[in-house]
Write a protein that holds these residues in place. Structure first.
Motif, PDB file in Angstrom:
ATOM      1  N   ALA A 246       0.824  -1.218   0.000  1.00 34.78           N
ATOM      2  CA  ALA A 246       0.000   0.000   0.000  1.00 34.78           C
ATOM      3  C   ALA A 246       0.854   1.262   0.000  1.00 34.78           C
ATOM      4  N   VAL A 248      -0.738   4.213   0.592  1.00 34.95           N
ATOM      5  CA  VAL A 248      -1.351   4.916   1.728  1.00 34.95           C
ATOM      6  C   VAL A 248      -2.191   3.905   2.502  1.00 34.95           C
ATOM      7  N   LEU A 250      -5.088   3.322   5.356  1.00 39.72           N
ATOM      8  CA  LEU A 250      -6.167   3.880   6.171  1.00 39.72           C
ATOM      9  C   LEU A 250      -6.207   3.127   7.493  1.00 39.72           C
ATOM     10  N   SER A 263     -13.650   1.900   0.362  1.00 46.45           N
ATOM     11  CA  SER A 263     -12.752   2.826  -0.342  1.00 46.45           C
ATOM     12  C   SER A 263     -11.549   2.076  -0.902  1.00 46.45           C
ATOM     13  N   VAL A 264     -10.996   1.149  -0.114  1.00 45.84           N
ATOM     14  CA  VAL A 264      -9.853   0.354  -0.581  1.00 45.84           C
ATOM     15  C   VAL A 264     -10.270  -0.481  -1.797  1.00 45.84           C
ATOM     16  N   ALA A 267     -10.666   1.881  -4.808  1.00 46.66           N
ATOM     17  CA  ALA A 267      -9.370   2.441  -5.204  1.00 46.66           C
ATOM     18  C   ALA A 267      -8.515   1.394  -5.911  1.00 46.66           C
ATOM     19  N   ARG A 268      -8.506   0.180  -5.362  1.00 45.66           N
ATOM     20  CA  ARG A 268      -7.682  -0.888  -5.959  1.00 45.66           C
ATOM     21  C   ARG A 268      -8.107  -1.183  -7.388  1.00 45.66           C
ATOM     22  N   LEU A 274      -4.333   1.485  -1.981  1.00 46.92           N
ATOM     23  CA  LEU A 274      -4.687   1.778  -0.596  1.00 46.92           C
ATOM     24  C   LEU A 274      -4.711   0.477   0.198  1.00 46.92           C
ATOM     25  N   CYS A 297       5.729   3.269   2.148  1.00 52.14           N
ATOM     26  CA  CYS A 297       4.388   3.817   2.399  1.00 52.14           C
ATOM     27  C   CYS A 297       4.483   5.339   2.572  1.00 52.14           C
ATOM     28  N   ILE A 341     -10.942   8.515  -0.985  1.00 54.25           N
ATOM     29  CA  ILE A 341      -9.958   8.188  -2.032  1.00 54.25           C
ATOM     30  C   ILE A 341      -9.239   9.454  -2.500  1.00 54.25           C
ATOM     31  N   CYS A 344      -6.663  10.455   0.069  1.00 49.21           N
ATOM     32  CA  CYS A 344      -5.494   9.562   0.042  1.00 49.21           C
ATOM     33  C   CYS A 344      -4.623   9.857  -1.185  1.00 49.21           C
ATOM     34  N   GLN A 345      -5.267  10.182  -2.285  1.00 48.12           N
ATOM     35  CA  GLN A 345      -4.528  10.530  -3.506  1.00 48.12           C
ATOM     36  C   GLN A 345      -3.674  11.774  -3.265  1.00 48.12           C
TER      37      GLN A 345
END
Lengths: 358, 179
Positions: A246, A248, A250, A263-264, A267-268, A274, A297, A341, A344-345
């Motif tokens: 990852a 980032v 969470l 969200s993961v 995003a994936r 993530l 990370c 997301i 995190c971006q």
């Protein structure tokens, strides 16, 4: 085994009953009243006792008494009601009474609001009452876990002779999901540590109260701190998703962890790496989970339903501040997945200033 | 396949029950499901909604951020949720309550069914939610008609309301056959 669709709060109550809880005292407050309502009819069915106390303070102390007599006993509350119970809970700790309390978090300071929140974190895991203590704190993130954690909570409390707190939230408490029911546990309240009647002339009466009254304080302290350190080492629990590569990570518990997980997943699919660490115990905080984070990370983000990012300090301690840490703390609402997301971006791109701990 | 469904309307219109029926049918079909309510303090008249997630896989978030289906009993439901809906999603609209000239996004399919009026004609205005469920099942591919009717009945039986099942099936079919 039977599967039923029920609310998180109902599952928590039923889990406790099936785990042997035969004494419940509490006082209604949204969003946890379903626990009390369920107990009001269910205890009658299983031959237990339900008391709607005249207040939270009365209820927490009734639970102290019932548990001191050996019965598996619990109480529950939320917001200001949970605050009122703190003095009583501190007394449970000093007496080594393995009682259980549930707090279904609402949002807000003082009276607050009836909707979900995660702003009782500090109060829940950093003490609450006076003195050196933490409660063993479990954080369910599904209806099934509300049931499973309540079902297990008394054994966990008895293992350490220390109270257990189930820290839920208004969404986990109010939402419905299918839930599988385990078998009913039998529990004998005639325990060696419990207070019992003693006939005149037949030995000493057992008194269960603040243990430090009867023991050498240094001796008591030494035993207590050793126990607490052992709990801290042995009881860390967590769940992790996609953390190996990852960019980032969470960190979230309760309802926020469900949104973080979604969200993961999203995003994936878009190629954004993530990951998620979901603390299952909030005390002891699962520091071991953070040992595996890869050195590339770019940041760790807590997702929380409060304003101050209360859990951030525990994350910073867990990683010894070796990674930049951020809090996406969005008050009474969990940030929607798009916002999580996007945040995190920005962390990945180095566009967010590190969040300071309050 | 994850279906994000929002059932919304006013308190007393049966939107929370509609969502519970969907959840019950999903469970009986071996699907994963969550139900999350939101409502005001009022029993009747305030906004009421629930998010229902139905999936082949374990459902992570119970919040429908971008609904695939909006089960709209009142105009406010459209005003609140239409903007976050997915492209190509569907609104099942109770057109007795939602004005005929309501403007909708052109990338959303809208099925207009006068559920309240049909329920009134049928003799029970409170069945409007069941009428609209009939329309929803017809115009989405989440459930088959047979499964939905069967498990809707078992839901009401589990609630001690099984004696109205014949009426409920009739109301459901009125909605199912409307368009």
């Amino acid at each position: 085994m039977e599967t039923k669709i029920i609310k998180g709060n109902e599952a928590l109550a039923e889990g406790a009953v099936r785990g042997g809880c035969r004494f419940y005292a509490g006082y209604p407050i949204t969003p946890q009243s379903e626990i009390l309502e369920w107990m009001s009819w269910r205890q009658k069915e299983v031959g237990g006792v339900f008391v709607q106390g005249e207040s939270e303070i009365a209820s927490v102390n009734m639970v102290f008494a019932a548990r001191a007599l050996g019965a598996r006993a619990m109480t529950s509350s939320s917001g200001p009601g949970f605050s009122l119970k703190q003095e009583g809970i501190a007394y449970w700790v000093s007496a080594g009474v393995p009682a259980v309390v549930a707090c279904v978090q609402r949002f807000g300071i003082g009276d607050g609001y009836i909707s979900a929140g995660q702003d009782n974190y500090w109060q829940a895991v950093k003490g609450g009452g006076n003195g050196d203590y933490h409660l063993i704190t479990l954080a369910p993130n599904s209806v099934q876990e509300c049931l499973d954690m309540a079902y297990e909570s008394f054994e966990l409390a008895e293992k350490w002779m220390h109270p257990v707190l189930i820290l839920s939230d208004g969404t986990i408490g109010q939402m419905m999901e299918p839930c599988t029911m385990p078998v009913m546990k039998e529990y004998d309240m005639d325990q060696p540590w419990a207070a019992k009647g003693t006939a005149i002339g037949e030995g000493e009466n057992k008194v269960i109260t603040d243990i430090t009254y009867f023991q050498d304080i240094d001796e008591w302290n030494a035993g207590y701190i050793e126990k607490m350190r052992k709990i801290q080492k042995d009881e860390q629990r967590w769940e992790e998703f996609n953390i190996d590569d990852a960019d980032v990570i969470l960190v979230a518990y309760g309802i926020s962890s469900r949104v973080a997980q979604r969200s993961v997943e999203i995003a994936r699919k878009k190629g954004i790496k993530l990951g998620l660490i979901r603390p299952i115990t909030l005390w002891p905080y699962p520091r071991k989970a953070f040992e595996k984070i890869n050195k590339n990370c770019k940041g760790i983000v807590t997702l929380e339903m409060n304003m101050m990012g209360q859990m951030l300090e525990d994350v910073k301690i867990a990683v010894s501040c070796k990674f930049p840490c951020y809090a996406l703390a969005t008050a009474q609402k969990v940030a929607p997945t798009d916002e999580v997301i996007a945040f995190c971006q920005k962390v990945m791109d180095g566009k967010v200033k590190e969040t300071e701990v309050f | 396949m994850l279906n994000e469904i929002v059932c919304a309307g006013l308190g007393g219109q049966g939107v929370l029950t509609a969502g519970k029926i969907m959840m019950h049918v999903a469970l009986e079909k071996g699907l994963h499901t969550t139900w999350f309510p939101s409502y005001g303090n009022e029993m009747r008249g305030g906004a009421a909604n629930c998010n229902v997630m139905i999936s082949d896989n374990k459902v992570a978030s119970p919040y429908a951020d971008h609904p695939d289906v909006l089960f709209a009993m009142a105009e406010r439901a459209v005003d609140t949720y239409m903007k976050t809906m997915k492209k190509g999603s569907i609104i099942i609209a109770n057109s007795t309550i939602i004005p005929k000239d309501k403007e909708y996004r052109d990338d959303i399919t809208v099925i207009k069914v006068p559920a309240t009026e049909l329920a009134q004609k049928f003799g029970n205005e409170r069945s409007a939610n069941i009428v609209l469920l009939g329309a929803m099942v017809k115009h989405t591919c989440i459930f088959s008609k047979e499964d939905f009717e069967k498990y809707m009945c078992s839901y009401f039986e589990s609630q001690g309301k099984g004696k109205r099942n014949e009426q409920n099936i009739k109301a459901f079919e009125i909605g199912y056959n409307y368009i």
